[in-house]
Write an enzyme that holds these catalytic residues in place. Structure first.
Site, PDB file in Angstrom:
ATOM      1  N   CYS A 138     -27.021   0.375 -36.335  1.00 37.31           N
ATOM      2  CA  CYS A 138     -26.546   1.078 -37.519  1.00 37.31           C
ATOM      3  C   CYS A 138     -26.639   0.254 -38.790  1.00 37.31           C
ATOM      4  O   CYS A 138     -26.231  -0.901 -38.817  1.00 37.31           O
ATOM      5  CB  CYS A 138     -25.076   1.383 -37.339  1.00 37.31           C
ATOM      6  SG  CYS A 138     -24.778   3.007 -36.793  1.00 37.31           S
TER       7      CYS A 138
ATOM      8  N   CYS B  30     -31.093   5.492 -50.018  1.00 38.34           N
ATOM      9  CA  CYS B  30     -29.851   6.239 -50.148  1.00 38.34           C
ATOM     10  C   CYS B  30     -29.215   5.904 -51.487  1.00 38.34           C
ATOM     11  O   CYS B  30     -29.295   4.769 -51.950  1.00 38.34           O
ATOM     12  CB  CYS B  30     -28.888   5.874 -49.021  1.00 38.34           C
ATOM     13  SG  CYS B  30     -27.412   6.928 -48.969  1.00 38.34           S
TER      14      CYS B  30
ATOM     15  N   GLU C 124     -37.113   4.995 -40.860  1.00 35.48           N
ATOM     16  CA  GLU C 124     -36.911   4.551 -39.492  1.00 35.48           C
ATOM     17  C   GLU C 124     -36.268   5.642 -38.651  1.00 35.48           C
ATOM     18  O   GLU C 124     -35.405   6.391 -39.102  1.00 35.48           O
ATOM     19  CB  GLU C 124     -36.027   3.308 -39.481  1.00 35.48           C
ATOM     20  CG  GLU C 124     -36.673   2.177 -40.249  1.00 35.48           C
ATOM     21  CD  GLU C 124     -36.663   0.863 -39.518  1.00 35.48           C
ATOM     22  OE1 GLU C 124     -36.423   0.848 -38.299  1.00 35.48           O
ATOM     23  OE2 GLU C 124     -36.897  -0.160 -40.173  1.00 35.48           O
TER      24      GLU C 124
ATOM     25  N   SER D 202     -18.046   9.507 -42.009  1.00 37.24           N
ATOM     26  CA  SER D 202     -17.935   8.053 -42.143  1.00 37.24           C
ATOM     27  C   SER D 202     -16.692   7.730 -42.953  1.00 37.24           C
ATOM     28  O   SER D 202     -16.733   7.701 -44.174  1.00 37.24           O
ATOM     29  CB  SER D 202     -19.185   7.512 -42.840  1.00 37.24           C
ATOM     30  OG  SER D 202     -20.297   7.757 -42.024  1.00 37.24           O
ATOM     31  N   LEU D 203     -15.600   7.487 -42.247  1.00 35.19           N
ATOM     32  CA  LEU D 203     -14.321   7.298 -42.919  1.00 35.19           C
ATOM     33  C   LEU D 203     -14.136   5.838 -43.345  1.00 35.19           C
ATOM     34  O   LEU D 203     -13.963   5.538 -44.526  1.00 35.19           O
ATOM     35  CB  LEU D 203     -13.203   7.756 -41.976  1.00 35.19           C
ATOM     36  CG  LEU D 203     -11.837   7.991 -42.564  1.00 35.19           C
ATOM     37  CD1 LEU D 203     -11.858   8.938 -43.747  1.00 35.19           C
ATOM     38  CD2 LEU D 203     -10.885   8.527 -41.483  1.00 35.19           C
ATOM     39  N   HIS D 204     -14.126   4.950 -42.403  1.00 31.11           N
ATOM     40  CA  HIS D 204     -14.161   3.496 -42.623  1.00 31.11           C
ATOM     41  C   HIS D 204     -12.926   2.892 -43.280  1.00 31.11           C
ATOM     42  O   HIS D 204     -12.801   1.657 -43.322  1.00 31.11           O
ATOM     43  CB  HIS D 204     -15.399   3.076 -43.426  1.00 31.11           C
ATOM     44  CG  HIS D 204     -16.692   3.507 -42.837  1.00 31.11           C
ATOM     45  ND1 HIS D 204     -16.976   3.399 -41.490  1.00 31.11           N
ATOM     46  CD2 HIS D 204     -17.807   4.068 -43.386  1.00 31.11           C
ATOM     47  CE1 HIS D 204     -18.199   3.866 -41.250  1.00 31.11           C
ATOM     48  NE2 HIS D 204     -18.721   4.286 -42.377  1.00 31.11           N
TER      49      HIS D 204
ATOM     50  N   CYS E 129     -31.840   9.067 -33.424  1.00 33.78           N
ATOM     51  CA  CYS E 129     -31.174   8.875 -34.708  1.00 33.78           C
ATOM     52  C   CYS E 129     -32.229   9.095 -35.803  1.00 33.78           C
ATOM     53  O   CYS E 129     -33.219   8.377 -35.874  1.00 33.78           O
ATOM     54  CB  CYS E 129     -30.625   7.446 -34.710  1.00 33.78           C
ATOM     55  SG  CYS E 129     -29.753   7.016 -36.195  1.00 33.78           S
TER      56      CYS E 129
ATOM     57  N   SER F  99     -24.083  13.382 -39.820  1.00 34.46           N
ATOM     58  CA  SER F  99     -23.125  12.357 -40.233  1.00 34.46           C
ATOM     59  C   SER F  99     -23.119  12.279 -41.752  1.00 34.46           C
ATOM     60  O   SER F  99     -24.169  12.178 -42.384  1.00 34.46           O
ATOM     61  CB  SER F  99     -23.537  11.013 -39.640  1.00 34.46           C
ATOM     62  OG  SER F  99     -22.657  10.002 -40.065  1.00 34.46           O
TER      63      SER F  99
ATOM     64  N   ASN G 182     -22.760  -4.296 -38.185  1.00 42.40           N
ATOM     65  CA  ASN G 182     -24.009  -5.020 -37.935  1.00 42.40           C
ATOM     66  C   ASN G 182     -24.386  -5.806 -39.172  1.00 42.40           C
ATOM     67  O   ASN G 182     -24.765  -5.223 -40.180  1.00 42.40           O
ATOM     68  CB  ASN G 182     -25.124  -4.038 -37.589  1.00 42.40           C
ATOM     69  CG  ASN G 182     -24.934  -3.527 -36.191  1.00 42.40           C
ATOM     70  OD1 ASN G 182     -25.040  -4.275 -35.233  1.00 42.40           O
ATOM     71  ND2 ASN G 182     -24.593  -2.252 -36.077  1.00 42.40           N
TER      72      ASN G 182
ATOM     73  N   CYS H 298     -23.714  -1.309 -46.099  1.00 39.78           N
ATOM     74  CA  CYS H 298     -24.893  -0.645 -45.515  1.00 39.78           C
ATOM     75  C   CYS H 298     -26.189  -1.217 -46.089  1.00 39.78           C
ATOM     76  O   CYS H 298     -26.343  -1.330 -47.306  1.00 39.78           O
ATOM     77  CB  CYS H 298     -24.823   0.859 -45.778  1.00 39.78           C
ATOM     78  SG  CYS H 298     -26.269   1.732 -45.163  1.00 39.78           S
TER      79      CYS H 298
ATOM     80  N   GLY I  57     -30.241   7.391 -45.231  1.00 38.57           N
ATOM     81  CA  GLY I  57     -29.971   8.475 -46.173  1.00 38.57           C
ATOM     82  C   GLY I  57     -28.688   9.232 -45.892  1.00 38.57           C
ATOM     83  O   GLY I  57     -28.045   9.063 -44.865  1.00 38.57           O
ATOM     84  N   GLU I  58     -28.324  10.065 -46.849  1.00 35.39           N
ATOM     85  CA  GLU I  58     -27.141  10.923 -46.722  1.00 35.39           C
ATOM     86  C   GLU I  58     -27.642  12.354 -46.502  1.00 35.39           C
ATOM     87  O   GLU I  58     -28.136  13.009 -47.430  1.00 35.39           O
ATOM     88  CB  GLU I  58     -26.292  10.829 -48.005  1.00 35.39           C
ATOM     89  CG  GLU I  58     -25.226  11.889 -48.143  1.00 35.39           C
ATOM     90  CD  GLU I  58     -24.286  12.021 -46.941  1.00 35.39           C
ATOM     91  OE1 GLU I  58     -23.768  11.009 -46.454  1.00 35.39           O
ATOM     92  OE2 GLU I  58     -24.088  13.165 -46.482  1.00 35.39           O
TER      93      GLU I  58
ATOM     94  N   CYS J 136     -22.817   2.529 -50.144  1.00 37.11           N
ATOM     95  CA  CYS J 136     -21.726   1.999 -49.325  1.00 37.11           C
ATOM     96  C   CYS J 136     -21.905   0.486 -49.223  1.00 37.11           C
ATOM     97  O   CYS J 136     -23.015  -0.013 -49.031  1.00 37.11           O
ATOM     98  CB  CYS J 136     -21.730   2.648 -47.942  1.00 37.11           C
ATOM     99  SG  CYS J 136     -21.428   4.428 -48.031  1.00 37.11           S
TER     100      CYS J 136
END
Ligand code: SAH
Length: 381
Positions: A354, A124, A104, A234-236, A117, A212, A311, A131, A180-181, A128
């Site tokens: 996201c 991935c 996507e 991406s700390l979170h 984006c 990112s 989301n 996600c 993906g990373e 996480c």
């Protein structure tokens, strides 16, 4: 002859997809055809400045060179499996990259900018917990050409009449925040970033090209040494216990190491900063004490904190923090003089937000559906 091969699903064996070559790669390629190196720059300009991808329209190349390009090269784009336009102008595409895989790509317009984006992998591996892409597992890395082609095709589609109502239709910013990373696909990512930044190709400024990452520490250092672009992390979570749970790669690269890598990243340019992403998960990481710990953690790094509303997707087990909670969190950061942005969700009526990008892909029955014409929302904000 035109390049009618440009949208086939499978690579034509032996042909080099020119979208996979940055300037250095293009020089090597034209030299392998017995051409002078300046031809590389000409090719890049035809592709990225003039938006011409048919060799016969590249009029300042000799007939013989064009003939050898036809024989050895192609400009292959993915096929559009699904396209959708949100009521707020956000566009989401499902691009099919081979017979079995699709990724996507999302375009988010505002009044004066257009952010694309872009995906770096099919699926991935990082898992996480909040996600949707993680649920799909990891299929494969995208090639450089497949990363670049998302930008190329999105730009091409946006120029067509079907997208007139989107409003702002130019790609001014690129964020590697799709599926993906990106830093786990380092080798293919770097030439793609080079093309985004190269004045002979898209020529975006380094502030407008953002990678990112969930925090692959050695790759952050390699990125700093390889490409001059912006970094989002991406700390979170503000502590290792919680981050281990939300972003499992933290067990390998804990917060202290990550912060040191961020510090090194910004040290090469005093004007730069890190964007820390922080997904707001109700009751999990959104309490005032989290905000205080976060402020303490990031205060030594020039940064902004991007507070992303979670989301939701079916079976995620999380809900998004309330507006009040988000505001309180922001207040705490603000009191500690940490710049923080409360991000709005865009394109949520089309699941373009996201972490939802895998929605259509995982659902194989919907994925089998044919190309859907762009649909416009009734109202625009
Ligand atoms: N793997 C990279 C880039 C892809 S995800 C990374 O981790 O940074 C882009 C951003 O969306 C990341 O900050 C990610 O944590 C966030 N994200 C993932 N799922 C989400 C969800 N359901 N709601 C909100 N943000 C999400």
């Amino acid at each position: 002859m035109t390049l009618s091969r440009a949208t086939v699903d499978e690579p034509i064996v032996g042909l080099t997809n020119l979208l996979g070559l940055d300037e250095a790669g293009m020089v090597g390629f034209v030299e392998s055809l017995g051409q002078k190196r300046f031809r590389a720059r000409q090719l890049l300009k035809w592709l990225y400045h003039n938006d011409v991808r048919q060799f016969d329209d590249m009029t300042d190349l000799s007939k013989a060179f064009r003939a050898s390009l036809r024989e050895k090269a192609e400009v292959r784009l993915p096929t559009v499996e699904h396209a959708h336009i949100s009521t707020d102008g956000t566009c989401k595409w499902l691009f099919k990259v081979d017979g079995a895989n699709a990724v996507e790509t999302v375009f988010i317009p505002t009044d004066d900018r257009g952010t694309l984006c872009v995906s770096s992998q099919v699926g991935c591996a990082l898992d996480c917990s909040f996600c949707a892409t993680a649920r799909q597992g990891f299929n494969r890395n995208l090639s450089t050409a497949e990363i670049v082609a998302q930008v190329y095709l999105a730009a091409e589609l946006l120029r067509t009449e079907a997208y007139q109502q989107v409003g702002f239709r130019r790609i001014t910013n690129i964020v590697m925040m799709g599926m993906g990373e990106p830093l786990a696909n380092f080798r293919n990512l770097v030439p793609a970033l080079n093309l985004m930044l190269d004045d002979n190709a898209w020529g975006l400024s380094k502030r407008r090209v953002t990678v990112s990452t969930s925090g692959i520490v050695p790759a952050i250092d390699r990125l700093r040494e390889s490409v001059d672009c912006s970094l989002a992390v991406s700390l979170h979570a503000p502590d290792d216990d919680l981050r281990n749970e939300l972003v499992p790669i933290n067990r390998k690269y804990p917060i202290k190491d990550l912060m040191d890598a961020c510090q090194r990243y910004v040290s090469r340019d005093h004007k730069t900063h890190i964007m820390f992403e922080y997904v707001m998960l109700a009751g999990v990481n959104d309490k005032p004490e989290h905000a205080r710990a976060l402020a303490k953690l990031v205060k030594s790094v020039p940064c902004k904190v991007n507070m992303i509303p979670f989301n939701p997707f079916p079976g995620s087990g999380y809900t998004v923090s309330s507006e009040d909670t988000i505001n309180r969190f922001w207040d705490v950061l603000n009191r500690h003089r940490i710049r923080a942005l409360k991000r709005r969700t865009r394109g949520d009526d089309i699941d373009a937000a996201c972490g939802q990008l895998a929605g259509d892909v995982t659902d194989k029955s919907r994925r089998a559906a044919k190309f859907v014409e762009p649909r416009y929302g009734e109202t625009r904000p």
